[in-house]
Design an enzyme around this catalytic site. Structure first.
Site, short mmCIF file in Angstrom:
data_model
loop_
_atom_site.label_atom_id
_atom_site.label_comp_id
_atom_site.label_asym_id
_atom_site.label_seq_id
_atom_site.Cartn_x
_atom_site.Cartn_y
_atom_site.Cartn_z
NE ARG A 1 41.08 53.43 35.81
CZ ARG A 1 42.19 52.68 35.87
NH1 ARG A 1 42.57 52.15 37.03
NH2 ARG A 1 42.93 52.48 34.81
CD GLU B 1 50.16 54.63 27.76
OE1 GLU B 1 49.11 54.48 28.40
OE2 GLU B 1 50.71 55.73 27.61
P1 AMP Z 1 45.11 50.54 25.97
O1 AMP Z 1 44.83 49.09 25.91
O2 AMP Z 1 46.53 50.88 25.63
O3 AMP Z 1 44.12 51.33 25.12
O4 AMP Z 1 44.92 51.00 27.47
C1 AMP Z 1 43.66 51.22 28.01
C2 AMP Z 1 43.49 50.54 29.32
O5 AMP Z 1 44.61 50.75 30.18
C3 AMP Z 1 42.30 51.10 30.05
O6 AMP Z 1 41.67 50.02 30.75
C4 AMP Z 1 42.88 52.12 31.00
O7 AMP Z 1 42.23 52.05 32.25
C5 AMP Z 1 44.35 51.75 31.13
N1 AMP Z 1 45.27 52.84 30.79
C6 AMP Z 1 46.17 52.85 29.78
N2 AMP Z 1 46.91 53.96 29.78
C7 AMP Z 1 46.45 54.70 30.80
C8 AMP Z 1 46.81 55.99 31.33
N3 AMP Z 1 47.79 56.73 30.76
N4 AMP Z 1 46.12 56.45 32.39
C9 AMP Z 1 45.14 55.70 32.95
N5 AMP Z 1 44.76 54.49 32.51
C10 AMP Z 1 45.41 53.98 31.45
#
Ligand code: AMP
Length: 194
Positions: free
Chosen positions: A82, A119
């Protein structure tokens, strides 16, 4: 705000953001909360309606360009998948190039690789060696900042590939996961913080 989007989202009430309440409301209006995706306990922020609404997408991309101002970065890096959409729009609006940061195994030439915790699970990102001109200032772009693992791994890749991270822009920041702190002292620009 588009009437089409007003009908899509009720959960994401207008909140705060680094470009003010109007920009925050535009992002909120195009976001749908999907519980338990991709696994139980995760509230997935689906921004597809935002991307699909031309006037809203354009206003927010223009707001991002205004936020950073002229001559603050030289190229835009977008995180698969995205982040690609947003990065390409910002690159086009500023007349700059875009570097895709890809999931493992997709790049055809020698690449740097970084594995990190998500996450929900673990992931590996890659960028071509020599993707950046040495010293090139890079704006890193993604849709959601959660724990900051993805953005941190991207920062690592950008720097190993010769670039300098000018800052991060995300449409939505999940503030309770403290991703912004993890990226400190880099500048983080979130259109909407929830
Ligand atoms: P993080 O590495 O934990 O900051 O997660 C960010 C990445 O995971 C991004 O590329 C987001 O597209 C995806 N992502 C993580 N959590 C979510 C969520 N709750 N909703 C949508 N996308 C998420």
């Amino acid at each position: 705000m588009s009437t089409r989007l007003s009908a899509v989202s009720s959960e994401n009430a207008p909140g705060t953001g680094d470009s003010g309440p109007e920009m925050a409301a535009l992002v909120a209006s195009g976001t749908v909360d999907v519980p338990d995706f991709p696994k139980p306990g995760i509230l997935f922020k689906d921004l597809m309606p935002f991307f699909g609404d031309g006037p809203t997408f354009k206003k927010v991309v223009d707001g991002i360009v205004t936020h950073w101002g002229p001559d603050s970065f030289d190229v835009v890096a977008g995180v698969e998948a995205r982040g690609f959409v947003l990065a390409a729009a910002i690159a086009y609006a500023t007349g700059l190039g875009v570097v895709p940061v890809r999931k493992a195994g997709k790049l055809p030439r020698p690449a740097f690789s970084a594995t990190y915790a998500l996450e929900y699970g673990e992931a590996t990102l890659e960028v071509h060696e020599g993707a950046f001109v040495p010293g090139q200032r890079v704006l890193v772009v993604d849709d959601v900042l959660a724990t900051g693992g993805t953005a941190g791994a991207t920062m690592d890749l950008v720097e190993r590939a010769g670039g300098v991270v000018a800052g991060f822009t995300v449409l939505m920041e999940l503030g309770f996961l403290d991703g912004r702190e993890r990226l400190s002292p880099r500048k983080v620009h979130a259109l909407l913080t929830v």
